[in-house]
Each structure stands twice: as structure tokens, then as C-alpha cells.
Design a protein around this motif. Structure first.
Motif, PDB file in Angstrom:
ATOM      1  N   SER A 236       0.774  -1.236   0.046  1.00 33.75           N
ATOM      2  CA  SER A 236       0.000   0.006  -0.017  1.00 33.75           C
ATOM      3  C   SER A 236       0.759   1.359  -0.005  1.00 33.75           C
ATOM      4  O   SER A 236       1.853   1.515   0.930  1.00 33.75           O
ATOM      5  CB  SER A 236      -0.896  -0.072   1.151  1.00 33.75           C
ATOM      6  N   VAL A 237       0.523   2.115  -0.912  1.00 33.74           N
ATOM      7  CA  VAL A 237       1.522   3.335  -0.971  1.00 33.74           C
ATOM      8  C   VAL A 237       0.342   4.550  -0.948  1.00 33.74           C
ATOM      9  O   VAL A 237      -0.750   4.571  -1.293  1.00 33.74           O
ATOM     10  CB  VAL A 237       2.355   3.295  -2.283  1.00 33.74           C
ATOM     11  N   ALA A 238       0.928   5.734  -0.658  1.00 31.47           N
ATOM     12  CA  ALA A 238       0.365   6.963  -0.483  1.00 31.47           C
ATOM     13  C   ALA A 238       0.499   7.444  -2.001  1.00 31.47           C
ATOM     14  O   ALA A 238       1.357   7.624  -2.457  1.00 31.47           O
ATOM     15  CB  ALA A 238       0.475   8.036   0.508  1.00 31.47           C
ATOM     16  N   GLN A 239      -0.739   7.928  -2.491  1.00 35.57           N
ATOM     17  CA  GLN A 239      -0.866   8.540  -3.822  1.00 35.57           C
ATOM     18  C   GLN A 239      -0.891  10.015  -3.653  1.00 35.57           C
ATOM     19  O   GLN A 239      -1.704  10.658  -2.897  1.00 35.57           O
ATOM     20  CB  GLN A 239      -2.198   8.202  -4.415  1.00 35.57           C
ATOM     21  N   TRP A 240      -0.046  10.837  -4.498  1.00 36.22           N
ATOM     22  CA  TRP A 240      -0.138  12.192  -4.408  1.00 36.22           C
ATOM     23  C   TRP A 240      -0.340  12.892  -5.635  1.00 36.22           C
ATOM     24  O   TRP A 240       0.318  12.278  -6.740  1.00 36.22           O
ATOM     25  CB  TRP A 240       1.345  12.649  -3.746  1.00 36.22           C
ATOM     26  N   ASP A 241      -0.968  13.985  -5.771  1.00 32.75           N
ATOM     27  CA  ASP A 241      -1.291  14.802  -6.856  1.00 32.75           C
ATOM     28  C   ASP A 241      -0.630  16.063  -6.972  1.00 32.75           C
ATOM     29  O   ASP A 241      -0.702  16.638  -5.872  1.00 32.75           O
ATOM     30  CB  ASP A 241      -2.834  14.898  -7.313  1.00 32.75           C
ATOM     31  N   GLU A 242       0.009  16.516  -7.817  1.00 31.15           N
ATOM     32  CA  GLU A 242       0.680  17.602  -8.131  1.00 31.15           C
ATOM     33  C   GLU A 242      -0.146  18.919  -8.484  1.00 31.15           C
ATOM     34  O   GLU A 242      -0.628  18.686  -9.672  1.00 31.15           O
ATOM     35  CB  GLU A 242       2.329  17.638  -8.688  1.00 31.15           C
ATOM     36  N   HIS A 243       0.202  19.981  -7.923  1.00 31.22           N
ATOM     37  CA  HIS A 243      -0.610  21.388  -8.404  1.00 31.22           C
ATOM     38  C   HIS A 243       0.288  22.511  -8.481  1.00 31.22           C
ATOM     39  O   HIS A 243       1.261  22.293  -7.747  1.00 31.22           O
ATOM     40  CB  HIS A 243      -2.024  21.451  -7.523  1.00 31.22           C
ATOM     41  N   THR A 244      -0.094  23.268  -9.222  1.00 29.82           N
ATOM     42  CA  THR A 244       0.637  24.662  -8.924  1.00 29.82           C
ATOM     43  C   THR A 244      -0.031  25.527  -7.900  1.00 29.82           C
ATOM     44  O   THR A 244      -1.161  25.840  -8.248  1.00 29.82           O
ATOM     45  CB  THR A 244       0.760  25.271 -10.346  1.00 29.82           C
ATOM     46  N   GLY A 245       0.591  25.902  -7.157  1.00 29.63           N
ATOM     47  CA  GLY A 245      -0.016  26.692  -6.039  1.00 29.63           C
ATOM     48  C   GLY A 245       0.393  28.145  -6.085  1.00 29.63           C
ATOM     49  O   GLY A 245       1.493  28.218  -6.426  1.00 29.63           O
ATOM     50  N   ARG A 246      -0.200  28.985  -5.400  1.00 28.74           N
ATOM     51  CA  ARG A 246       0.281  30.370  -5.314  1.00 28.74           C
ATOM     52  C   ARG A 246       0.173  30.663  -3.848  1.00 28.74           C
ATOM     53  O   ARG A 246      -0.982  30.465  -3.175  1.00 28.74           O
ATOM     54  CB  ARG A 246      -0.681  31.583  -5.945  1.00 28.74           C
ATOM     55  N   ILE A 247       1.148  31.269  -3.154  1.00 32.03           N
ATOM     56  CA  ILE A 247       1.266  31.493  -1.551  1.00 32.03           C
ATOM     57  C   ILE A 247       0.618  32.857  -1.359  1.00 32.03           C
ATOM     58  O   ILE A 247       0.866  33.853  -2.036  1.00 32.03           O
ATOM     59  CB  ILE A 247       2.805  31.515  -1.216  1.00 32.03           C
ATOM     60  N   GLU A 248      -0.288  32.774  -0.240  1.00 35.14           N
ATOM     61  CA  GLU A 248      -0.993  33.990   0.126  1.00 35.14           C
ATOM     62  C   GLU A 248      -0.808  34.205   1.648  1.00 35.14           C
ATOM     63  O   GLU A 248      -0.701  33.279   2.144  1.00 35.14           O
ATOM     64  CB  GLU A 248      -2.419  33.962  -0.204  1.00 35.14           C
ATOM     65  N   ALA A 249      -1.044  35.576   2.024  1.00 33.54           N
ATOM     66  CA  ALA A 249      -0.889  35.583   3.486  1.00 33.54           C
ATOM     67  C   ALA A 249      -2.283  35.103   4.064  1.00 33.54           C
ATOM     68  O   ALA A 249      -3.349  35.145   3.230  1.00 33.54           O
ATOM     69  CB  ALA A 249      -0.930  37.137   3.727  1.00 33.54           C
ATOM     70  N   SER A 250      -2.100  34.721   5.206  1.00 30.71           N
ATOM     71  CA  SER A 250      -3.405  34.128   5.883  1.00 30.71           C
ATOM     72  C   SER A 250      -4.271  35.272   6.488  1.00 30.71           C
ATOM     73  O   SER A 250      -5.286  34.880   6.778  1.00 30.71           O
ATOM     74  CB  SER A 250      -2.771  33.164   7.159  1.00 30.71           C
TER      75      SER A 250
END
Length: 377
Positions: free
Chosen positions: A39-53
Motif C-alpha cells: 500500500s502506497v500513498a498517492q499524491w497529486d501535484e498542483h501549481t499553488g500560489r502562496i498568500e498571506a493568511s
């Protein structure tokens, strides 16, 4: 008999053995093993943009003239740090006036109370009419209301005096100042500076409808946390980094798809104690998509052919046969095979340079396991 004739006769009487048939070369040895199923963990990649909280526009809550700026542009501030000071003299005068009005209202109240006390026994003994007592009681209530209003005005004046010192409402980093000392600012309108909260930060990304449906079905099946409240794991990698070294959690998924792009907006929260993650920058985001059973082979066992990627397998008769495969990520030093390979196949994991498709080899049994470097991490 001549010597030459004797030699011929001797040669004729001698029996020579036929040359032995040429032996076929031995099949070269290779090491084979069944794919590792786990059993392995599946990950999906996306392009993200960092914003202030959090992003706060600092505007004055009272009008006045700026007398002093107390911060350096771009500085880190804490909650309550003084940023700007307005001319406090008008507000101090307003406080003194309000205090005087409170004193005047207190005097009126004292007089009204004394008059009520004085007229009470007179009315009881019928020396004064009842209507006069009603008037005194009404005056008392008016004095009480006047004192309450004066005290409220004093609190408002004190609050305006407090607002003449503009402080940071929360920790974060301020931008540059938009006004200098000497400028007049207007209540609620003039922008003084902006403040952003940097720990933690948000990472915004867009997921396709196919990704969203897969996440939802994985959550329904129990292999992935259900809903944004459960906080699916997120890993972040900046554009100049090779490893996903920043960890976070999914904390929000929008309530509808964007009709133009067909994507849905997601948001992750990532800790930023060293304040290195900067709002506005881009990063690669890896989102946990659930656990799944997968077949894994050493990355060195994968070869490239005209159709893509393949592995070499050995049949029961020792014949080498290629298998086109769809690959996944590296996990513990092993490559995930998404499709194209069965769990009982004998994959060549050693001596790959001695194997050719269609040739015969001598299979020696081996074993596939996590790489030592991956196990040591």
C-alpha cells in the motif's frame, strides 16, 4: 618400398575421428523477482500560489494630522506595536470637556436627589401637592439620564484619544508607509499602510473536476480524510527546491466549480515559522490523494522503448519478453507501476544488460525491497 609410399600407406591405414558438433552458448544468468505489492500513498501535484493568511489595511479611526511614524518600512511588528501617532491635542481637549460635562451632570443629579428627599415627607404629610412630587421625580430621572449620557460622551472622547495612536492589530509584516508626518488623514478613508500575517500562510490551488471526484470517492471509501475539515496532508516545494520540505494541511475547498475553467479552488495552510514563504510567490503543491495497493519495481529495472517505458520479464521457458508499463512516483527508492504488469510476473532486476527481448536467459531468483538509502531516511 619408397619412404613416400610408406607414408601414404600409413596414412591410409590410420582412422581419424570426426570433428565434434559445435556446442550452443549457455544462456546468460539474470536475477528476477516478482513485483513488490504494498500500500502506497498517492499524491497529486498542483501549481499553488502562496498568500498571506490575513491581510489588513491600516486606516485611521479618527481624523487628524500625523505627527510621527514609528516603524521602518517592511518591518516585522507584534500585536499592539505603535505605528502612527496623530496630533492628540484636540482629543485631549475633548476628553477634558467631557469630564467637565460629567461633573456638571453629577451636580444636577445630586440636586435632584436632594429635592426628592426633601419633598417626600412634605407630600406624605399633605403639606405639598402630589404633582410637585411627580415633577421632582421626573427631574431626578432626567438628571440620571444626563449623567449616563455625559459618561458615554467621556468614554467616546477617551476612545478617540486612544485611536489617535494607531497600533498593529495583529503580528505580521508591514508594507511601506503611504503617508508621512505632517499629512492630514481622514477617518476610515486614508490608507496608512498594509499588514500581512506570515505564519502560517495559505497556498491556493485549482483542482480539476476529475481530481475532485477522485478525492471525493476516496474519502467515501475511507482511504482519504473526508472534507476539508479533516485536513488532507499537503507538501510544498518552492521553485528552486528539489524536495517537498514544507508540510501543511488542506483547510478549505470552495463550494462550486468555476464555470469558465472547470476547476475548483482549494486552500492549504502551511506553517511558516522562519517567515521564508512569501505571499505572491508560486510553488509546487503535492496533495494526498489516498492510499492504494500498487506494484513496485526498482527504478533501474525500467527501460525506455519506442512506446514509452517498459520492464523485461522472463517466461516459464526462460524467454525474455518486454512489458509496457505506466509508471507512478518513486516511493522508498522503488518505482510505482500503475498498469501493464501482473503480480506474478518475473521481472529482471539484475543483469539487465545481458537480456534481449526474445532471447533465453537463466533466471536466478531475487527479491525486491526498499532501497537501503530510503530505509535509512
Amino acid at each position: 618400398m619408397l619412404p613416400g609410399a610408406a607414408a601414404v600407406a600409413l596414412a591410409a591405414g590410420t582412422t581419424f575421428a570426426a570433428p565434434a558438433a559445435a556446442q550452443a552458448p549457455a544462456a546468460p544468468p539474470v536475477t528476477v523477482a516478482a513485483p513488490l505489492a504494498r500500500s502506497v500513498a498517492q499524491w497529486d501535484e498542483h501549481t499553488g500560489r502562496i498568500e498571506a493568511s490575513a491581510r489588513v489595511e491600516i486606516r485611521p479611526r479618527v481624523s487628524g494630522q500625523v505627527t510621527q511614524v514609528h516603524f521602518e518600512d517592511g518591518a516585522l511588528v507584534r500585536t499592539g506595536d505603535l505605528l502612527f501617532t496623530l496630533d492628540q491635542r484636540p482629543f485631549q481637549i475633548a476628553v477634558e470637556t467631557a469630564r467637565a460635562e460629567v461633573a456638571r451632570a453629577e451636580a444636577r443629579l445630586t440636586l435632584a436627589e436632594q429635592q426628592v428627599q426633601r419633598y417626600t415627607p412634605l407630600v406624605a404629610q399633605r403639606f405639598a401637592p402630589e404633582s410637585e412630587m411627580d415633577t421632582r421625580r421626573s427631574s431626578l430621572r432626567e438628571a440620571q439620564a444626563g449623567l449616563a449620557g455625559a459618561r458615554a460622551a467621556l468614554r467616546q472622547a477617551e476612545l478617540d484619544l486612544e485611536f489617535s495612536e494607531i497600533r498593529a492589530p495583529r503580528p505580521g509584516r508591514v508594507s511601506d508607509r503611504r503617508v508621512d508626518a505632517g499629512n492630514l488623514v481622514q477617518q476610515g478613508i486614508t490608507l496608512l499602510t498594509t499588514l500581512v500575517a506570515l505564519d502560517p500562510v495559505y497556498v491556493i490551488f485549482d483542482a480539476s473536476e476529475a481530481h475532485y471526484l477522485r478525492y471525493a470517492r476516496a474519502a467515501r471509501g475511507g482511504s482519504r480524510p473526508a472534507g476539508s475539515e479533516a485536513g488532507a496532508a499537503v507538501q510544498l516545494r518552492l521553485l528552486d527546491e528539489t524536495e517537498f520540505s514544507h508540510n501543511g494541511r488542506l483547510n478549505f475547498v470552495d463550494n462550486a466549480f468555476d464555470a469558465r475553467s472547470g476547476t475548483i479552488r482549494g486552500r492549504a495552510v502551511v506553517a511558516n515559522p522562519d517567515l521564508f514563504l512569501t505571499p505572491g510567490s508560486f510553488a509546487r503543491l503535492r496533495l494526498f490523494a489516498g492510499d492504494t495497493e500498487a506494484l513496485m519495481v526498482p527504478d533501474a529495472a525500467v527501460i525506455a522503448d519506442q512506446s514509452g517505458r517498459a520492464v523485461l520479464t522472463v517466461g516459464p521457458d526462460g524467454t525474455v519478453a518486454p512489458r509496457s508499463v505506466q509508471l507512478g512516483p518513486l516511493v522508498d527508492g522503488l518505482r510505482v507501476v500503475r498498469s501493464g504488469l501482473g503480480p506474478e510476473e518475473r521481472v529482471i532486476i539484475g543483469g539487465l544488460h545481458r537480456a534481449r527481448p526474445g532471447s533465453r536467459v537463466t533466471a536466478e531468483q531475487g527479491r525486491i525491497g526498499p532501497s537501503p538509502l530510503a530505509a535509512a531516511k
